[in-house]
Design an enzyme around this catalytic site. Structure first.
Site, mmCIF file in Angstrom:
data_model
loop_
_atom_site.group_PDB
_atom_site.id
_atom_site.type_symbol
_atom_site.label_atom_id
_atom_site.label_comp_id
_atom_site.label_asym_id
_atom_site.label_seq_id
_atom_site.Cartn_x
_atom_site.Cartn_y
_atom_site.Cartn_z
ATOM 1 C CG HIS A 56 5.508 -10.139 -0.300
ATOM 2 N ND1 HIS A 56 5.234 -10.176 1.051
ATOM 3 C CD2 HIS A 56 4.732 -11.099 -0.869
ATOM 4 C CE1 HIS A 56 4.330 -11.110 1.300
ATOM 5 N NE2 HIS A 56 4.022 -11.695 0.143
ATOM 6 C CD GLU A 58 7.583 -5.408 1.773
ATOM 7 O OE1 GLU A 58 6.947 -5.232 2.833
ATOM 8 O OE2 GLU A 58 7.105 -6.028 0.788
ATOM 9 C CB CYS A 86 4.650 -10.089 5.797
ATOM 10 S SG CYS A 86 5.799 -10.731 4.552
ATOM 11 C CB CYS A 89 9.028 -8.489 3.783
ATOM 12 S SG CYS A 89 8.200 -9.018 2.259
#
Length: 153
Positions: A56, A58, A86, A89
């Site tokens: 992801h 992040e 999410c 993260c």
């Protein structure tokens, strides 16, 4: 030279999100800046490209900033991200001790900060950053809507 303003940092994250979309990735971008406003890292989603469900934006930005710093902690750093992080993260943000999180669009279905598990509100959370939402929300939401409309169309 003047340092970028917060909206400029989110603009960088939006650029990363747009680049992710052109790669066929869900358009999420993230930028980490230090206390002076200097950009330490920028990243967009790369889960498909890297065949890595943890890639992801992040997570990739946190990894790069930690590497640049030579530390697993980023206590004087802020994260700008185009979509509410999410749960995975959010946990990584907590573990990295990031000072502030600015996110653009909320994610009622998959978010982990204001929605879903609300990671920073859990008693097991070791560090909860300051959280600010809605910065460039319309732009980030439009990018996501366009991406998914193209996929359905």
């Amino acid at each position: 030279m003047a340092l970028p303003a917060p909206n400029d940092h989110m603009a960088f994250a939006l650029d990363e999100a747009a680049a992710a979309a052109t790669r066929g990735e869900v358009p999420v971008g993230a930028v980490i800046v230090d206390a002076t406003g200097r950009v330490l890292s920028r990243a967009g989603n790369r889960t498909r490209e890297l065949a890595d469900p943890t890639a992801h934006a992040e997570i990739l930005a946190i990894r790069a900033a930690c590497s640049a710093r030579g530390s697993e902690r980023l206590p004087d750093c802020d994260l700008y991200v185009t979509l509410e992080p999410c749960a995975m993260c959010a946990a990584a943000i907590s573990f990295a001790r990031i000072r502030r999180v600015y996110y653009a669009a909320p994610d009622p279905k998959g978010g982990g900060i204001a929605h879903g598990p609300r990671i920073f509100a859990q008693p097991t959370c070791h560090h909860a950053p300051e959280v600010y939402d809605g910065l460039s929300e319309a732009e980030a939401a439009a990018l996501l809507r366009s991406f998914f409309a193209d996929r359905r169309g």
